[in-house]
Scaffold this active site. Structure first.
Site, PDB file in Angstrom:
ATOM      1  N   GLU A   1       0.803  -1.231   0.000  1.00  0.00           N
ATOM      2  CA  GLU A   1       0.000   0.000   0.000  1.00  0.00           C
ATOM      3  C   GLU A   1       0.832   1.276   0.000  1.00  0.00           C
ATOM      4  OE1 GLU A   1      -2.893  -0.510   3.119  1.00  0.00           O
ATOM      5  OE2 GLU A   1      -3.954  -2.078   2.025  1.00  0.00           O
TER       6      GLU A   1
ATOM      7  N   GLU B   1      -5.695  -7.920  -1.904  1.00  0.00           N
ATOM      8  CA  GLU B   1      -6.142  -7.885  -0.509  1.00  0.00           C
ATOM      9  C   GLU B   1      -7.583  -7.424  -0.502  1.00  0.00           C
ATOM     10  OE1 GLU B   1      -3.635  -6.147   2.570  1.00  0.00           O
ATOM     11  OE2 GLU B   1      -5.430  -5.333   3.560  1.00  0.00           O
TER      12      GLU B   1
END
Length: 805
Positions: free
Chosen positions: A193, A277
């Site tokens: 991320e 995810e």
């Protein structure tokens, strides 16, 4: 028969409105009188000659971070059962993709995963538990695909620059360690991320190729959005380096996952598209978004790989996301664990498909009746070009759905096996249930499906539902101690969970023989979430009145911290509610209080003579009711009165990243037992929600209710030797006004020894008032947040059954 309102309940109008158009029978059976909706019919052709993308698998993440920590400390019997439910084909979730965190000594959500290199060049391939978990997964399913991804990195990497050659070398070293453990890693990511650096990804590809990892594909970029795909189309070298377009929460974060788009550019790359995810939802209530993320992920976004965060909630229940997973395993000392409905949602895909199968197109995959509100379905065919499976979800439907199926294109027209999960039921007996087989006629058959279900239809065999079950949850009893001598060097101590930095067992210093626990992260790591002092937690969050003591050794000048009554932690990890004894090597000390908002306030302080460095001292914190006191080498430092926290774990730490040592940890009860027998959260079987004191009120007469479990102090209960269920250390679960009639409200009140404050916790899950002989009951069979609790004649209803988890 409609119930009369609870005695003294001022909110009865709202409750009665919620039961309009329903006939209530007993304590929990609600019969809805609305007419059934009209059924819809969909005609489907499952054509083996009409193929789409290749399926890459469904799975989950261990990491991001510390969420698997307690699993390795379970008794072998229960540990093997949990691992079987996660990985064993034909038994449970049958996870096909397992993402392992490449640890970096910093907190990456629920804890800090240890690095293989705390300092440059000092590699330890046996660190932590991720390699162990990978070994366990592969032993149960040799075909599982492993993924590696870092969230954080040691501070020596690139002088603090993640996008450096140091980090590439570090990744290669981690892969070498994985190889030592017999693990073949199929995929690796960049930085969780944090976007992507195109040059770095190209250099990583070259390093993988030159170090014998040419078959390891790079996932880019494990962030939000699909800018990776945009850059791949404009940069051919970057496109060649990236093997999988991976993005997070393409169906939305913590949403209902009814829509799951990718992008035209992602499809145009020709590379696999992964929801690399998704999830982050409760192990029970998150099951409907779970299955929609898979079926609609392919239909809307051409996604072929799906990785849920996380795999297992094997973490302390006072931490964030403590029931977010496929299964919950937060009680290693008792062996208790709970399987989620989401685990069986994963099974409804993974037990009926395999990576390498092909999605079938045309009407073989789509939305029921062409309307996404009816539900969705995907069909896939086996690599043998004969077998196939279709997975349906009717989670958004309000009516029955009938499918008329015609099988063509060389696919099997033999018996179709059917399994289903009721997404509206909290009863595990309704999850992953085999239904009657279907015998097609000339390749055609029909099935009528109920709303809010998953159905898996297959011509394959080998599916199954494990039958093992864990014992009842029990507290970690006091006294508890650990001298760390039983562990090998450079391993983790039992039950000790790093929150920031890394704590390992090492040979003691300062002239002491044997093994000690040492904080071994020497500098601030490259972090994924905010910084904090290095510390770790151990013990039962419902411990109340106790004394914790530990020997400490300052390896450098600075401050050591001893935590007690460590209660709820919010994000980031510095937002840890606890009391602390803070001791500097200069002799300065304080008793402080830290909060979930991240503030640290001094309650009392003072100073003693200098303690120096590399010498041993014993410190302690004692808790009795609202009295807190501290000692140094057996001499009193100070005491204070505070009413903020009445239960919690213990913790060890340092201010900053000193490499200080700890030995002879001891926790002993004050006042007998654990100050009572730990129960912790009390969860309703029907609702999945916890017995909660609203708004964390400590006011006498506050009626308790159901609320989402969050491990707060207002949901942490202790059973005393006199059968009281105590909260906050001073308040008892109470039948209002000593009432014994059905509907008498249940509240909290100062503990007074009355029989209306005494409860029997039975093995069948009921909690029965001693004075009334009636059951703790969720009023009206309610399951929603705010449903008030009363006593009612025991009748076996699910709204009268509770678990201690």
């Amino acid at each position: 028969m409609r119930r009369r309102r609870p005695v003294g309940d001022r909110k009865w109008v709202r409750i009665l409105m919620a039961t309009v158009a329903a006939a209530v029978t007993g304590a929990g059976a609600v019969v809805v009188t609305a007419p059934a909706a009209q059924a819809a019919t969909t005609t489907i052709t499952v054509n083996g000659g009409s193929t789409g993308r290749t399926f890459d698998g469904v799975g989950a993440i261990s990491g991001g971070g510390g969420n698997s920590r307690l699993l390795i400390d379970y008794p072998e019997t229960q540990r093997s059962q949990i691992l079987d439910y996660l990985f064993k084909p034909g038994y449970g979730a049958a996870v096909q993709l397992l993402k392992l965190e490449i640890g970096g000594d910093a907190n990456s959500t629920d804890g800090s995963e240890p690095s293989i290199q705390h300092t440059r060049g000092d590699i330890n391939c046996n660190v932590g538990y991720e390699f162990w978990l990978g070994e366990q997964a592969v032993a149960r399913n040799p075909n599982i695909k492993l993924i590696a991804l870092p969230w954080t990195a040691p501070g020596w990497i690139g002088g603090g620059n993640f996008w450096s050659q140091d980090m590439i070398d570090y990744d290669i070293s981690w892969l070498n360690c994985a190889k030592q453990h017999g693990l073949t890693v199929s995929y690796i990511g960049g930085w969780n991320e944090r976007g992507h650096n195109k040059t770095w990804y190209k250099n990583l590809r070259s390093a993988l190729d030159s170090n014998g990892y040419g078959n390891v594909q790079i996932v880019g970029d494990d962030s939000f959005g699909l800018s990776t795909a945009d850059d791949m189309l404009s940069d051919p070298a970057f496109k060649a380096a990236v093997g999988v377009v991976g993005s997070h929460y393409l169906c939305g974060y913590l949403g209902d996952a009814t829509s799951c788009p990718s992008s035209a550019n992602a499809v145009a790359t020709g590379k696999p598209i992964w929801n690399s995810e998704f999830g982050s939802q409760d192990y029970i209530s998150g099951s409907a978004p779970y299955i929609r993320s898979v079926t609609r992920g392919y239909l809307d976004g051409q996604m072929t790989g799906f990785v849920n965060w996380p795999l297992v909630a094997a973490l302390y229940p006072n931490l964030p996301f403590n029931t977010t997973a496929l299964a919950v395993a937060n009680s290693p000392w008792s062996g208790a664990y709970q399987l989620g409905r989401s685990l069986w949602a994963n099974a409804q895909v993974a037990q009926f498909t395999q990576p390498g199968w092909r999605f079938l197109t045309g009407s073989a995959s789509g939305y029921l009746g062409g309307n996404r509100s009816n539900g969705s379905y995907i069909s896939l065919k086996s690599t043998n070009n004969t077998d196939y499976s279709t997975i349906y979800e009717t989670s958004t439907s309000t009516s029955t759905q009938t499918v008329n199926v015609n099988v063509t294109g060389g696919l099997s027209t033999g018996t179709v096996h059917v399994w289903s999960t009721n997404l509206g039921s909290n009863n595990p007996a309704d999850w992953f249930v085999r239904q009657p087989d279907i015998t097609p006629s000339n390749g055609s058959y029909s099935l009528t499906m109920q709303p809010n279900r998953i159905y898996s239809l297959t011509t394959t065999t080998g599916q199954g539902k494990g039958t093992a079950a864990g014992p009842a949850s029990a507290p970690l009893s006091l006294p508890y101690s650990d001298d760390f001598d039983a562990y090998a060097s450079r391993t983790e101590a039992k039950y000790f969970s790093d929150m920031q930095g890394s704590f390992e067992v090492r040979p003691c210093a300062g002239g002491r023989s044997g093994q000690c626990l040492q904080q071994v992260t020497p500098v601030r790591p490259i972090e994924w979430q905010d910084d904090s002092d290095a510390f770790g937690l151990v013990g039962d969050p419902s411990w109340s009145n106790y004394k914790v003591s530990v020997d400490v050794n300052f390896q450098q000048g600075g401050t050591i911290t001893l935590l007690g009554r460590a209660n709820t932690q919010s994000r980031p990890q510095s937002h840890q509610a606890a009391y602390q004894l803070r001791l500097n090597n200069s002799g300065a000390w304080s008793i402080a209080k830290s909060t979930t908002s991240g503030t640290v306030s001094t309650l009392t302080s003072g100073s003693r003579s200098s303690l120096g460095t590399n010498t041993w001292h014993t410190i302690s914190l004692s808790f009795s009711g609202n009295q807190i006191s501290a000692t140094l080498d057996g001499a009193a430092l100070g005491s204070v009165t505070d009413n903020s926290y009445f239960t919690g774990q213990v913790g060890l730490g340092v201010v900053g990243y000193q490499t200080d040592m700890f030995d002879n940890l001891s926790i002993t009860p004050i006042g007998g037992g654990n100050g009572g027998t730990s129960v912790g959260p009390i969860r309703g079987q029907a609702s999945g929600r916890c017995v909660d004191v609203p708004s964390q009120s400590q006011t006498n007469g506050t009626q308790v209710a159901l609320w989402d479990c969050n491990s707060g102090a207002n949901q942490t209960w202790t059973l005393t030797p006199s059968k009281q269920l105590m909260v906050y250390g001073t308040k008892c679960l109470d039948a209002y006004g000593q009432g014994t009639a059905d509907g008498t409200r249940v509240d909290i009140y100062d503990c007074n020894g009355g029989t209306n404050q005494q409860w029997t916790l039975n093995s069948d899950g009921t909690i029965v008032g001693v004075g009334s002989n009636k059951c703790l009951d969720a009023y009206g069979g309610g399951t929603a947040n705010g449903t008030q609790l009363v006593i009612w004649t025991c009748n076996g209803g699910a709204n009268q059954r509770w678990s201690r988890s």
